[in-house]
Scaffold this motif. Structure first.
Motif, PDB file in Angstrom:
ATOM      1  N   ARG A 106     -41.695  -8.087   9.283  1.00  0.00           N
ATOM      2  CA  ARG A 106     -42.802  -7.167   9.570  1.00  0.00           C
ATOM      3  C   ARG A 106     -43.526  -6.781   8.271  1.00  0.00           C
ATOM      4  O   ARG A 106     -44.748  -6.708   8.216  1.00  0.00           O
ATOM      5  CB  ARG A 106     -42.283  -5.916  10.268  1.00  0.00           C
ATOM      6  CG  ARG A 106     -43.406  -5.035  10.759  1.00  0.00           C
ATOM      7  CD  ARG A 106     -42.906  -3.929  11.650  1.00  0.00           C
ATOM      8  NE  ARG A 106     -42.299  -4.428  12.864  1.00  0.00           N
ATOM      9  CZ  ARG A 106     -41.447  -3.732  13.629  1.00  0.00           C
ATOM     10  NH1 ARG A 106     -41.110  -2.511  13.281  1.00  0.00           N
ATOM     11  NH2 ARG A 106     -40.944  -4.243  14.720  1.00  0.00           N
ATOM     12  N   ALA A 110     -48.422   3.166  10.816  1.00  0.00           N
ATOM     13  CA  ALA A 110     -48.882   2.692   9.501  1.00  0.00           C
ATOM     14  C   ALA A 110     -50.043   1.717   9.675  1.00  0.00           C
ATOM     15  O   ALA A 110     -51.078   1.835   9.001  1.00  0.00           O
ATOM     16  CB  ALA A 110     -47.733   2.016   8.752  1.00  0.00           C
ATOM     17  N   PRO A 132     -42.674  14.595  12.408  1.00  0.00           N
ATOM     18  CA  PRO A 132     -42.356  15.892  11.846  1.00  0.00           C
ATOM     19  C   PRO A 132     -41.871  15.717  10.408  1.00  0.00           C
ATOM     20  O   PRO A 132     -41.420  14.632  10.042  1.00  0.00           O
ATOM     21  CB  PRO A 132     -41.218  16.382  12.743  1.00  0.00           C
ATOM     22  CG  PRO A 132     -40.520  15.117  13.135  1.00  0.00           C
ATOM     23  CD  PRO A 132     -41.625  14.121  13.333  1.00  0.00           C
ATOM     24  N   VAL A 151     -37.626  -2.206   6.354  1.00  0.00           N
ATOM     25  CA  VAL A 151     -36.293  -2.817   6.506  1.00  0.00           C
ATOM     26  C   VAL A 151     -36.394  -4.123   7.277  1.00  0.00           C
ATOM     27  O   VAL A 151     -35.553  -5.000   7.125  1.00  0.00           O
ATOM     28  CB  VAL A 151     -35.280  -1.877   7.213  1.00  0.00           C
ATOM     29  CG1 VAL A 151     -34.746  -0.827   6.266  1.00  0.00           C
ATOM     30  CG2 VAL A 151     -35.854  -1.252   8.465  1.00  0.00           C
ATOM     31  N   GLY A 176     -44.791  -0.050  10.762  1.00  0.00           N
ATOM     32  CA  GLY A 176     -44.847  -0.232  12.214  1.00  0.00           C
ATOM     33  C   GLY A 176     -46.160   0.282  12.759  1.00  0.00           C
ATOM     34  O   GLY A 176     -47.220   0.171  12.128  1.00  0.00           O
ATOM     35  N   PRO A 212     -38.970   5.997  11.067  1.00  0.00           N
ATOM     36  CA  PRO A 212     -38.439   6.997  11.999  1.00  0.00           C
ATOM     37  C   PRO A 212     -38.063   8.285  11.249  1.00  0.00           C
ATOM     38  O   PRO A 212     -37.744   8.266  10.052  1.00  0.00           O
ATOM     39  CB  PRO A 212     -37.208   6.297  12.587  1.00  0.00           C
ATOM     40  CG  PRO A 212     -37.553   4.830  12.501  1.00  0.00           C
ATOM     41  CD  PRO A 212     -38.327   4.685  11.224  1.00  0.00           C
TER      42      PRO A 212
HETATM   43  N1  LIG Z   1     -49.284  11.323  13.494  1.00  0.00           N
HETATM   44  C1  LIG Z   1     -49.016  10.862  14.716  1.00  0.00           C
HETATM   45  O1  LIG Z   1     -49.649  11.237  15.701  1.00  0.00           O
HETATM   46  C2  LIG Z   1     -47.909   9.877  14.897  1.00  0.00           C
HETATM   47  C3  LIG Z   1     -47.956   8.927  15.912  1.00  0.00           C
HETATM   48  C4  LIG Z   1     -46.919   8.020  16.023  1.00  0.00           C
HETATM   49  C5  LIG Z   1     -45.844   8.088  15.145  1.00  0.00           C
HETATM   50  N2  LIG Z   1     -45.815   9.059  14.180  1.00  0.00           N
HETATM   51  C6  LIG Z   1     -44.659   9.175  13.260  1.00  0.00           C
HETATM   52  O2  LIG Z   1     -44.645   8.047  12.393  1.00  0.00           O
HETATM   53  C7  LIG Z   1     -43.309   7.624  12.151  1.00  0.00           C
HETATM   54  C8  LIG Z   1     -43.163   6.162  12.536  1.00  0.00           C
HETATM   55  O3  LIG Z   1     -43.544   6.007  13.884  1.00  0.00           O
HETATM   56  P1  LIG Z   1     -44.080   4.591  14.436  1.00  0.00           P
HETATM   57  O4  LIG Z   1     -44.585   4.857  15.800  1.00  0.00           O
HETATM   58  O5  LIG Z   1     -44.967   3.930  13.453  1.00  0.00           O
HETATM   59  O6  LIG Z   1     -42.684   3.820  14.538  1.00  0.00           O
HETATM   60  P2  LIG Z   1     -42.434   2.241  14.513  1.00  0.00           P
HETATM   61  O7  LIG Z   1     -41.052   2.059  15.068  1.00  0.00           O
HETATM   62  O8  LIG Z   1     -43.569   1.508  15.110  1.00  0.00           O
HETATM   63  O9  LIG Z   1     -42.414   1.899  12.940  1.00  0.00           O
HETATM   64  C9  LIG Z   1     -41.414   2.362  12.066  1.00  0.00           C
HETATM   65  C10 LIG Z   1     -41.167   1.267  11.018  1.00  0.00           C
HETATM   66  O10 LIG Z   1     -40.245   1.782  10.045  1.00  0.00           O
HETATM   67  C11 LIG Z   1     -39.338   0.721   9.710  1.00  0.00           C
HETATM   68  N3  LIG Z   1     -38.154   1.338   9.121  1.00  0.00           N
HETATM   69  C12 LIG Z   1     -37.123   1.914   9.756  1.00  0.00           C
HETATM   70  N4  LIG Z   1     -36.258   2.415   8.861  1.00  0.00           N
HETATM   71  C13 LIG Z   1     -36.768   2.141   7.624  1.00  0.00           C
HETATM   72  C14 LIG Z   1     -36.327   2.391   6.304  1.00  0.00           C
HETATM   73  N5  LIG Z   1     -35.177   3.055   6.080  1.00  0.00           N
HETATM   74  N6  LIG Z   1     -37.075   1.953   5.267  1.00  0.00           N
HETATM   75  C15 LIG Z   1     -38.234   1.284   5.505  1.00  0.00           C
HETATM   76  N7  LIG Z   1     -38.699   1.015   6.749  1.00  0.00           N
HETATM   77  C16 LIG Z   1     -37.975   1.450   7.792  1.00  0.00           C
HETATM   78  C17 LIG Z   1     -39.122  -0.021  11.007  1.00  0.00           C
HETATM   79  O11 LIG Z   1     -38.618  -1.317  10.798  1.00  0.00           O
HETATM   80  C18 LIG Z   1     -40.534  -0.001  11.598  1.00  0.00           C
HETATM   81  O12 LIG Z   1     -41.290  -1.129  11.187  1.00  0.00           O
HETATM   82  C19 LIG Z   1     -42.406   8.600  12.915  1.00  0.00           C
HETATM   83  O13 LIG Z   1     -42.000   9.625  12.057  1.00  0.00           O
HETATM   84  C20 LIG Z   1     -43.325   9.175  13.984  1.00  0.00           C
HETATM   85  O14 LIG Z   1     -42.992  10.499  14.354  1.00  0.00           O
HETATM   86  C21 LIG Z   1     -46.832   9.921  14.036  1.00  0.00           C
END
Ligand SMILES: NC(=O)c1ccc[n+]([C@@H]2O[C@H](COP(=O)([O-])OP(=O)(O)OC[C@H]3O[C@@H](n4cnc5c(N)ncnc54)[C@H](O)[C@@H]3O)[C@@H](O)[C@H]2O)c1
Length: 342
Positions: free
Chosen positions: A42, A15, A97, A38, A12, A74
């Motif tokens: 995507r 990444a 976290p 999942v 997401g 998540p």
């Molecule tokens: N370092 C930072 O500043 C920062 C910024 C944003 C997010 N994050 C962290 O990154 C993580 C993801 O956040 P995001 O904003 O990219 O969220 P997002 O919702 O954009 O992406 C999450 C992705 O994970 C997928 N997913 C969900 N469950 C899954 C599973 N069991 N197996 C495989 N894929 C799965 C979803 O389909 C989605 O594509 C969170 O832990 C968040 O705290 C960190």
């Protein structure tokens, strides 16, 4: 030497914006061989966009194609996927976290020790040049006495993704944003053990309908996480920390900062300034130039890859990330106790 083969789990926002470009920039040391999500569409789109050969919907199938994974799902899935990766003999860089609770973090550390594989957590503020300058300057500050942490946004509840979903994320502003600055502050202090933690968490504002919000829309009726948190903590070396984080503060402007008042001097991280005394005078020093990258993503990825290849020590140690989660647990517990007694 063979390149480290990396897989990305959860493709997401973070990444695609940060981790994939960072690993691609380290092409002489590593290669991204697989992605998993999942959401199969995507995963396929991301693989096509970044030219990554293997795509899986089930993350367990990805392990056969990689030496290391970057977990960007998540928060709820961080512990489960990390432990499965170690059972498959794969190194892990997990987003922050570290997990939903300290107990989950401990299980992740145990699994990494058993597998003898690297476990890194993406507390990327540590790789910012101001943070590196501050860490080096702690020599001039001496022992930290009083530390102030502010991770405050003015009316910016993330309205996209799952940030306001307690089941998937475990909390709001504290576990999502405050954790970064808390980690940075603890690192500057030398990670002394906490002796007491009290705190209070709020979600009053975000539960009121029709809030002005700069980062999209969210449903006030289902808003169940914190949008503002305060805490006070003490440490066994005598230091104390004043902590505040928010997604939705009514303040003039956003602040993300750590300041340290020490025995010899003091410092401010963002912007970086050093406060010292010499010859009976008070000095405020700004760096005219400091080394380091503008963005922390490539240095973070580079440290992880080097640690996996046995070429460097990890900057963010799993035990330090565990301490962040222990304190987060204590702040939430303290707030619940306070609420119960009102
Ligand atoms: N370092 C930072 O500043 C920062 C910024 C944003 C997010 N994050 C962290 O990154 C993580 C993801 O956040 P995001 O904003 O990219 O969220 P997002 O919702 O954009 O992406 C999450 C992705 O994970 C997928 N997913 C969900 N469950 C899954 C599973 N069991 N197996 C495989 N894929 C799965 C979803 O389909 C989605 O594509 C969170 O832990 C968040 O705290 C960190």
């Amino acid at each position: 030497m063979e390149k480290l083969r990396i897989g990305i789990i959860g493709v997401g926002g973070i990444a695609q914006a940060r981790h994939i470009p960072a690993f691609l920039a380290l092409g002489d040391k590593c290669t991204i061989t697989a992605v998993s999500d999942v959401n199969g569409d995507r995963a396929r789109e991301a693989a096509e966009k970044f030219n990554i050969p293997h795509v899986f919907q089930d993350y367990k199938e990805l392990f056969q194609e990689v030496d290391a994974v970057c977990i960007c799902t998540p928060n709820k899935f961080h512990a489960e996927i990390t432990i499965a990766a170690f059972e498959a003999g794969v190194h892990v860089l997990c987003e922050k976290p570290m997990a939903l609770s300290a107990a989950e973090c401990e299980a992740m550390i145990d699994a990494s020790k058993k597998a003898n594989k690297v476990l890194a957590i993406a507390y990327h503020y540590r790789f910012m040049k101001e943070a590196i300058a501050a860490k080096k300057s702690m020599e001039d500050v001496g022992e930290a006495l009083v530390v102030r942490v502010q991770a405050l946004r003015r009316r910016k509840v993330p309205g996209w993704g799952v940030f306001t979903n307690k089941e998937l994320q475990g909390g709001g502003s504290l576990i999502d944003f405050g954790c970064h600055l808390l980690d940075l502050a603890l690192w500057l202090m030398g990670n002394p053990k906490q002796t007491s933690v009290t705190g209070r968490s709020y979600n009053t504002l975000s539960k009121i309908p029709g809030q002005v919000n700069q980062w999209g829309e969210f449903d006030h009726q289902t808003f169940e996480v914190d949008d503002h948190v305060t805490a006070y903590m003490t440490f066994e070396n005598g230091a104390s920390m004043l902590f505040e984080t928010s997604w939705a503060a009514n303040i003039k402007e956003d602040v993300a900062n750590v300041s340290v008042s020490g025995v010899e001097g003091g410092l401010n991280v963002f912007p970086f300034e050093l406060y010292t005394t010499k010859n009976g005078m008070l000095f405020n020093t700004q760096a005219d130039w400091m080394p380091g990258e503008e963005e922390p993503d490539v240095p973070q990825a580079s440290n992880f890859v080097a640690a996996c290849l046995g070429e460097a020590e990890l900057v963010v140690k799993p035990k330090q990330a565990l301490q962040v989660s222990q304190i987060i647990d204590k702040i939430y517990e303290s707030s619940e106790r306070e609420e119960g007694s009102r």
